[in-house]
Design a protein around this motif. Structure first.
Motif, short mmCIF file in Angstrom:
data_model
loop_
_atom_site.label_atom_id
_atom_site.label_comp_id
_atom_site.label_asym_id
_atom_site.label_seq_id
_atom_site.Cartn_x
_atom_site.Cartn_y
_atom_site.Cartn_z
N MET A 8 0.84 -1.20 0.00
CA MET A 8 0.00 0.00 0.00
C MET A 8 0.87 1.25 0.00
O MET A 8 1.73 1.43 0.86
N GLY A 9 0.64 2.12 -0.97
CA GLY A 9 1.34 3.39 -1.04
C GLY A 9 0.47 4.52 -0.52
O GLY A 9 -0.76 4.47 -0.62
N VAL A 10 1.10 5.53 0.04
CA VAL A 10 0.38 6.68 0.59
C VAL A 10 0.99 7.96 0.04
O VAL A 10 2.21 8.14 0.10
N GLU A 11 0.16 8.84 -0.47
CA GLU A 11 0.62 10.13 -0.97
C GLU A 11 1.20 10.97 0.17
O GLU A 11 0.75 10.88 1.31
N PRO A 12 2.19 11.80 -0.11
CA PRO A 12 2.84 12.59 0.95
C PRO A 12 2.13 13.91 1.23
O PRO A 12 2.68 14.99 1.05
N PHE A 13 0.87 13.83 1.69
CA PHE A 13 0.12 15.06 1.92
C PHE A 13 0.50 15.73 3.24
O PHE A 13 0.06 16.85 3.53
N GLU A 14 1.30 15.05 4.04
CA GLU A 14 1.77 15.60 5.32
C GLU A 14 3.15 15.02 5.58
O GLU A 14 3.63 14.16 4.83
N ASP A 15 3.82 15.48 6.60
CA ASP A 15 5.13 14.98 6.97
C ASP A 15 5.09 13.45 7.10
O ASP A 15 4.28 12.91 7.85
N PRO A 16 5.96 12.73 6.34
CA PRO A 16 5.95 11.27 6.41
C PRO A 16 6.11 10.73 7.83
O PRO A 16 5.58 9.66 8.15
N GLY A 17 6.83 11.45 8.67
CA GLY A 17 7.01 11.01 10.05
C GLY A 17 5.71 10.97 10.82
O GLY A 17 5.56 10.21 11.79
N LYS A 18 4.73 11.79 10.40
CA LYS A 18 3.41 11.79 11.02
C LYS A 18 2.51 10.74 10.35
O LYS A 18 1.71 10.07 11.03
N LEU A 19 2.63 10.63 9.04
CA LEU A 19 1.73 9.74 8.31
C LEU A 19 2.03 8.26 8.56
O LEU A 19 1.11 7.45 8.63
N GLU A 20 3.31 7.93 8.68
CA GLU A 20 3.69 6.51 8.79
C GLU A 20 3.02 5.80 9.96
O GLU A 20 2.39 4.75 9.77
N PRO A 21 3.08 6.32 11.18
CA PRO A 21 2.41 5.61 12.28
C PRO A 21 0.89 5.59 12.14
O PRO A 21 0.24 4.62 12.53
N ALA A 22 0.32 6.65 11.57
CA ALA A 22 -1.13 6.69 11.39
C ALA A 22 -1.58 5.61 10.41
O ALA A 22 -2.57 4.90 10.66
N PHE A 23 -0.86 5.47 9.31
CA PHE A 23 -1.25 4.47 8.32
C PHE A 23 -0.87 3.05 8.73
O PHE A 23 -1.48 2.08 8.28
N ARG A 24 0.13 2.92 9.60
CA ARG A 24 0.43 1.58 10.13
C ARG A 24 -0.72 1.09 11.00
O ARG A 24 -1.02 -0.12 11.03
N THR A 25 -1.37 1.98 11.72
CA THR A 25 -2.53 1.60 12.51
C THR A 25 -3.65 1.10 11.60
O THR A 25 -4.28 0.07 11.87
N MET A 26 -3.91 1.83 10.52
CA MET A 26 -4.91 1.38 9.56
C MET A 26 -4.51 0.06 8.92
O MET A 26 -5.34 -0.85 8.76
N ALA A 27 -3.24 -0.07 8.56
CA ALA A 27 -2.76 -1.29 7.92
C ALA A 27 -2.89 -2.50 8.84
O ALA A 27 -3.22 -3.60 8.39
N ALA A 28 -2.66 -2.29 10.14
CA ALA A 28 -2.78 -3.39 11.10
C ALA A 28 -4.23 -3.89 11.15
O ALA A 28 -4.49 -5.10 11.17
N GLY A 29 -5.17 -2.95 11.15
CA GLY A 29 -6.58 -3.34 11.14
C GLY A 29 -6.96 -4.06 9.86
O GLY A 29 -7.69 -5.05 9.88
N LEU A 30 -6.45 -3.57 8.74
CA LEU A 30 -6.74 -4.20 7.45
C LEU A 30 -6.12 -5.59 7.37
O LEU A 30 -6.73 -6.53 6.82
N SER A 31 -4.93 -5.75 7.91
CA SER A 31 -4.26 -7.06 7.93
C SER A 31 -5.11 -8.11 8.64
O SER A 31 -5.24 -9.24 8.17
N LYS A 32 -5.67 -7.71 9.76
CA LYS A 32 -6.50 -8.65 10.52
C LYS A 32 -7.76 -9.03 9.75
O LYS A 32 -8.18 -10.19 9.75
N LYS A 33 -8.36 -8.04 9.10
CA LYS A 33 -9.59 -8.31 8.35
C LYS A 33 -9.35 -9.24 7.16
O LYS A 33 -10.17 -10.11 6.86
#
Length: 310
Positions: free
Chosen positions: A50-75
């Protein structure tokens, strides 16, 4: 560097990034902790990239999208690798070249990804009442500036975000066109992203800058932007928020599985992302499709945008 040269440089950077996407800054994996998932229709290659556009500082986006990815992984019972890409063109090229299975794209980026990689929009970020969230593009100037309208930008400098950005590139340029200004009338400078464009204005290195409502909300909340010191001279109509897309080449069964999983995620899985997209109050993801973003397809055609513009 001129705006046109910056655009060419951005495309070149994007082409380079595709070959090494897995090592991209901010990348990470959310592992479902299962085996034998490669045979699963919802996990066709043993993992989902999964790729994510850099609409904000990557350092902020990475942990936020890892949370989403973890939920998606389980599903989906499948590991999900997350990469914050270098720029918008890199993300489109990566999907086109089979380097990404999913991508969170800007609305205009989706137009190009759909046309070039058959990307399919399946979900986006919803409000607590179940409706699709939106945001606006804007052009801001210092509060005491003599610039009152978009037409007054003639002869002045304007910081844009990145080439291919909906609110940071296409819509502000469209506003200039509607005001009767040509490319030569305004000194357009691509800052490299929304936060960078805002900083160019707050650091007094440009006369005006694009600042969308998402960046403004985040920066105001974090204390890096004081709206009382600046003035908005132009604001767009509402833009449907960023779509989560699936590569068309993976087929309808995979698309349906991913969409169902995304729509079933808890609000907690996506709330942190929503904070950077000015989704307040946040709710679960909501269903979208190509028709949701038809105004952006129309905008691309109106501006005559081609592959060279992303």
């Amino acid at each position: 560097m001129s705006a046109r040269l910056r655009a060419a440089a951005a495309v070149a950077a994007g082409a380079f990034l595709v070959s090494g996407l897995a090592g991209c800054s901010g990348g990470g994996s959310a592992d479902a902790g299962t085996t034998g998932s490669a045979a699963n229709a919802s996990c066709p290659n043993g993992k989902i990239r999964m790729g994510v556009e850099p609409f904000e500082d990557p350092g902020k986006l990475e942990p936020a999208f890892r949370t989403m990815a973890a939920g998606l992984s389980k599903k989906l019972n499948c590991p999900v690798d997350v990469s914050i890409v270098e720029d918008y063109s890199a993300e489109v090229l990566a999907m086109e070249n089979g380097k990404l299975d999913m991508a969170v794209l800007g609305p205009l980026g989706f137009v190009f990804a759909n046309r070039r990689a058959d990307a399919q929009a399946v979900a986006s970020f919803g409000l607590a009442d179940g409706t699709l969230s939106s945001y606006t593009a804007g052009i801001w100037v210092p509060k005491d500036s003599s610039i009152q309208t978009v037409a007054d930008l003639k002869g002045h400098s304007l910081a844009l975000g990145s080439t291919g950005s909906t609110s940071g590139d296409a819509l502000p340029r469209y506003a200039l066109k509607q005001a009767g200004l040509s490319d030569d009338d305004v000194d357009e400078n691509y800052a490299g992203g929304h936060p960078e464009a805002m900083l160019a204005l707050t650091n007094d290195t440009v006369d005006a800058a694009e600042i969308n409502s998402q960046t403004q909300a985040t920066a105001t909340r974090e204390g890096t932007f004081d709206p009382k010191k600046f003035r908005q001279i132009w604001k767009s109509d509402g833009i449907p928020n960023d779509p989560v897309t699936v590569a068309g080449k993976l087929g309808p069964e995979f698309q349906a599985a991913v969409q169902a999983a995304l729509l079933d995620l808890d609000t907690a899985d996506v709330k942190q992302i929503g904070a950077y997209l000015d989704v307040d109050p946040a709710g679960p993801l909501v269903k979208v499709d190509k028709s949701t973003y038809q105004p952006l397809f129309d905008l691309a055609d109106t501006l005559g945008l081609t592959d060279k513009d992303v």
